[in-house]
Design an enzyme around this catalytic site. Structure first.
Site, PDB file in Angstrom:
ATOM      1  N   CYS A 111       0.852  -1.186   0.000  1.00 32.26           N
ATOM      2  CA  CYS A 111       0.000   0.000   0.000  1.00 32.26           C
ATOM      3  C   CYS A 111       0.888   1.235   0.000  1.00 32.26           C
ATOM      4  CB  CYS A 111      -0.898  -0.021   1.238  1.00 32.26           C
ATOM      5  SG  CYS A 111      -2.001   1.391   1.372  1.00 32.26           S
ATOM      6  N   HIS A 154      -9.307  -3.662  -2.245  1.00 31.40           N
ATOM      7  CA  HIS A 154      -8.294  -2.918  -1.480  1.00 31.40           C
ATOM      8  C   HIS A 154      -8.689  -1.440  -1.381  1.00 31.40           C
ATOM      9  CE1 HIS A 154      -3.908  -2.215  -0.367  1.00 31.40           C
ATOM     10  NE2 HIS A 154      -4.330  -0.984  -0.637  1.00 31.40           N
ATOM     11  N   GLU A 155      -9.072  -0.849  -2.519  1.00 31.22           N
ATOM     12  CA  GLU A 155      -9.414   0.579  -2.524  1.00 31.22           C
ATOM     13  C   GLU A 155     -10.720   0.851  -1.784  1.00 31.22           C
ATOM     14  OE1 GLU A 155      -7.044   2.570  -3.241  1.00 31.22           O
ATOM     15  OE2 GLU A 155      -5.879   0.880  -3.987  1.00 31.22           O
TER      16      GLU A 155
END
Length: 184
Positions: A111, A154-155
Protein backbone atom coordinates in the site's frame (compact mmCIF):
# COMPACT_ATOMS: atom_id res chain seq x y z
CA UNK A 1 0.81 16.59 -9.46
CA UNK A 2 0.56 14.20 -6.53
CA UNK A 3 3.95 13.10 -5.20
CA UNK A 4 4.93 10.60 -2.49
CA UNK A 5 5.12 13.45 0.04
CA UNK A 6 1.39 13.99 -0.53
CA UNK A 7 0.47 10.39 0.34
CA UNK A 8 -0.94 10.07 3.86
CA UNK A 9 0.87 7.39 5.87
CA UNK A 10 -0.41 4.68 8.18
CA UNK A 11 -1.23 6.20 11.55
CA UNK A 12 -3.07 9.22 10.14
CA UNK A 13 -6.68 9.13 11.40
CA UNK A 14 -8.15 9.81 7.92
CA UNK A 15 -7.11 6.28 6.90
CA UNK A 16 -9.30 4.76 9.63
CA UNK A 17 -12.41 6.85 8.99
CA UNK A 18 -15.37 5.93 6.80
CA UNK A 19 -15.23 8.26 3.80
CA UNK A 20 -18.09 10.66 3.18
CA UNK A 21 -20.29 10.09 0.13
CA UNK A 22 -20.04 12.70 -2.60
CA UNK A 23 -22.99 14.42 -4.28
CA UNK A 24 -23.40 15.28 -7.95
CA UNK A 25 -22.51 17.20 -9.90
CA UNK A 26 -19.00 16.95 -8.50
CA UNK A 27 -17.30 20.23 -7.69
CA UNK A 28 -14.28 21.28 -9.73
CA UNK A 29 -12.16 20.41 -6.68
CA UNK A 30 -13.27 16.76 -6.69
CA UNK A 31 -13.07 16.47 -10.49
CA UNK A 32 -9.45 17.68 -10.26
CA UNK A 33 -8.80 15.28 -7.39
CA UNK A 34 -9.99 12.39 -9.60
CA UNK A 35 -7.72 13.53 -12.44
CA UNK A 36 -4.75 14.01 -10.09
CA UNK A 37 -5.16 10.55 -8.52
CA UNK A 38 -5.31 8.88 -11.95
CA UNK A 39 -2.32 10.95 -13.08
CA UNK A 40 -0.34 9.65 -10.09
CA UNK A 41 -1.12 6.04 -11.06
CA UNK A 42 -0.19 6.60 -14.72
CA UNK A 43 3.05 8.36 -13.74
CA UNK A 44 3.93 5.77 -11.10
CA UNK A 45 3.68 2.98 -13.68
CA UNK A 46 5.97 4.80 -16.14
CA UNK A 47 9.56 3.88 -15.14
CA UNK A 48 11.11 7.17 -16.35
CA UNK A 49 8.56 9.46 -14.70
CA UNK A 50 8.49 7.35 -11.54
CA UNK A 51 12.29 7.49 -11.23
CA UNK A 52 12.41 11.24 -11.90
CA UNK A 53 9.83 12.01 -9.20
CA UNK A 54 10.66 9.08 -6.88
CA UNK A 55 7.14 7.64 -7.10
CA UNK A 56 6.25 4.23 -5.73
CA UNK A 57 4.27 2.26 -8.30
CA UNK A 58 0.58 1.99 -7.56
CA UNK A 59 -2.45 0.34 -9.14
CA UNK A 60 -5.01 2.11 -6.97
CA UNK A 61 -5.28 5.28 -4.94
CA UNK A 62 -8.17 6.22 -2.65
CA UNK A 63 -8.99 9.82 -1.72
CA UNK A 64 -8.25 9.26 2.00
CA UNK A 65 -4.68 8.38 0.99
CA UNK A 66 -4.21 11.98 -0.12
CA UNK A 67 -5.94 13.38 2.96
CA UNK A 68 -9.43 13.73 1.47
CA UNK A 69 -12.03 11.84 3.50
CA UNK A 70 -14.40 11.33 0.57
CA UNK A 71 -15.60 8.22 -1.24
CA UNK A 72 -13.50 8.24 -4.40
CA UNK A 73 -10.78 5.93 -5.71
CA UNK A 74 -8.74 5.71 -8.91
CA UNK A 75 -7.74 2.30 -10.32
CA UNK A 76 -5.24 1.54 -13.09
CA UNK A 77 -4.76 -2.22 -13.15
CA UNK A 78 -2.25 -3.93 -15.45
CA UNK A 79 -2.10 -7.61 -16.31
CA UNK A 80 1.03 -9.68 -15.71
CA UNK A 81 2.53 -8.29 -18.95
CA UNK A 82 1.99 -4.67 -17.96
CA UNK A 83 -0.98 -4.05 -20.26
CA UNK A 84 -3.79 -2.03 -18.64
CA UNK A 85 -6.86 -4.22 -18.17
CA UNK A 86 -8.95 -1.92 -15.97
CA UNK A 87 -8.97 1.87 -15.66
CA UNK A 88 -11.66 3.75 -13.74
CA UNK A 89 -12.35 6.34 -11.08
CA UNK A 90 -14.98 5.10 -8.64
CA UNK A 91 -17.21 7.60 -6.86
CA UNK A 92 -19.23 6.27 -3.90
CA UNK A 93 -18.40 2.63 -4.72
CA UNK A 94 -19.67 -0.39 -2.87
CA UNK A 95 -19.28 -4.10 -3.41
CA UNK A 96 -22.83 -5.39 -3.86
CA UNK A 97 -22.00 -9.06 -4.39
CA UNK A 98 -18.97 -11.26 -4.01
CA UNK A 99 -17.95 -14.85 -4.59
CA UNK A 100 -17.46 -17.29 -1.75
CA UNK A 101 -14.22 -18.46 -3.36
CA UNK A 102 -11.22 -16.36 -2.38
CA UNK A 103 -8.13 -15.19 -4.22
CA UNK A 104 -4.91 -13.50 -3.13
CA UNK A 105 -1.61 -12.27 -4.48
CA UNK A 106 1.33 -14.65 -4.11
CA UNK A 107 3.53 -11.82 -2.79
CA UNK A 108 0.87 -10.43 -0.46
CA UNK A 109 -0.35 -6.85 -0.79
CA UNK A 110 1.32 -3.52 -0.34
CA UNK A 111 0.00 0.00 0.00
CA UNK A 112 1.28 3.47 -0.83
CA UNK A 113 0.23 4.52 2.68
CA UNK A 114 2.11 1.68 4.42
CA UNK A 115 5.88 2.08 4.24
CA UNK A 116 6.85 -1.26 5.75
CA UNK A 117 6.46 -4.74 4.29
CA UNK A 118 3.80 -6.74 6.11
CA UNK A 119 4.06 -10.43 5.30
CA UNK A 120 1.02 -12.60 4.80
CA UNK A 121 -1.71 -13.47 2.35
CA UNK A 122 -4.65 -11.10 2.02
CA UNK A 123 -7.62 -13.27 1.01
CA UNK A 124 -10.33 -11.43 -0.92
CA UNK A 125 -13.31 -12.54 -3.00
CA UNK A 126 -12.23 -13.84 -6.42
CA UNK A 127 -15.24 -12.16 -8.06
CA UNK A 128 -17.00 -8.96 -7.05
CA UNK A 129 -19.72 -6.74 -8.43
CA UNK A 130 -18.99 -3.08 -7.76
CA UNK A 131 -21.74 -0.48 -7.89
CA UNK A 132 -20.43 3.08 -8.33
CA UNK A 133 -20.78 6.38 -10.13
CA UNK A 134 -18.33 7.86 -12.61
CA UNK A 135 -16.92 11.36 -12.18
CA UNK A 136 -19.60 12.51 -14.65
CA UNK A 137 -22.37 11.06 -12.48
CA UNK A 138 -23.12 7.96 -14.56
CA UNK A 139 -24.31 5.08 -12.38
CA UNK A 140 -22.61 1.76 -13.16
CA UNK A 141 -22.20 -1.78 -11.91
CA UNK A 142 -19.31 -3.94 -13.06
CA UNK A 143 -18.37 -7.57 -12.41
CA UNK A 144 -14.64 -8.09 -11.85
CA UNK A 145 -12.52 -11.19 -11.35
CA UNK A 146 -8.99 -11.85 -10.12
CA UNK A 147 -6.54 -8.95 -9.91
CA UNK A 148 -9.05 -6.15 -10.72
CA UNK A 149 -11.35 -7.59 -8.01
CA UNK A 150 -8.45 -7.58 -5.53
CA UNK A 151 -7.53 -3.96 -6.32
CA UNK A 152 -11.17 -2.88 -6.13
CA UNK A 153 -11.52 -4.53 -2.72
CA UNK A 154 -8.29 -2.92 -1.48
CA UNK A 155 -9.41 0.58 -2.52
CA UNK A 156 -12.98 0.19 -1.24
CA UNK A 157 -11.50 -1.03 2.06
CA UNK A 158 -9.69 2.35 2.26
CA UNK A 159 -13.04 4.11 1.89
CA UNK A 160 -14.37 2.09 4.82
CA UNK A 161 -11.41 2.81 7.10
CA UNK A 162 -9.64 -0.53 6.64
CA UNK A 163 -6.08 -1.34 5.58
CA UNK A 164 -4.96 -4.50 3.79
CA UNK A 165 -3.16 -5.95 6.80
CA UNK A 166 -6.45 -6.02 8.73
CA UNK A 167 -7.35 -9.02 6.53
CA UNK A 168 -4.17 -11.02 7.22
CA UNK A 169 -4.66 -14.00 9.55
CA UNK A 170 -2.88 -12.89 12.74
CA UNK A 171 -2.29 -16.46 13.99
CA UNK A 172 -0.99 -17.85 10.69
CA UNK A 173 -0.31 -15.13 8.07
CA UNK A 174 0.14 -17.65 5.26
CA UNK A 175 -2.93 -19.79 5.99
CA UNK A 176 -5.44 -20.07 3.15
CA UNK A 177 -8.59 -22.03 2.42
CA UNK A 178 -7.60 -24.93 0.17
CA UNK A 179 -9.64 -23.63 -2.79
CA UNK A 180 -8.13 -20.11 -2.66
CA UNK A 181 -6.74 -18.97 -6.01
CA UNK A 182 -3.21 -17.57 -5.66
CA UNK A 183 -2.29 -15.26 -8.55
CA UNK A 184 0.87 -13.55 -9.86
Amino acid sequence: MILMKDIVRDGDPVLRQVAQKLTFPLSDHYRKLADDMMEYLVNSQDPKIAAKHQLRAGVGLAAPQVGEGVSMAALLVPDDKGEIIFKEVYVNPEIISESVRKTCLSEGEGCLSVDKVIDGYVPRPNKVTVHYWTVDGEEKAIRLKGYPAIVSGHEIDHLNGHLFYDRINKENPFALDEDTIVIY
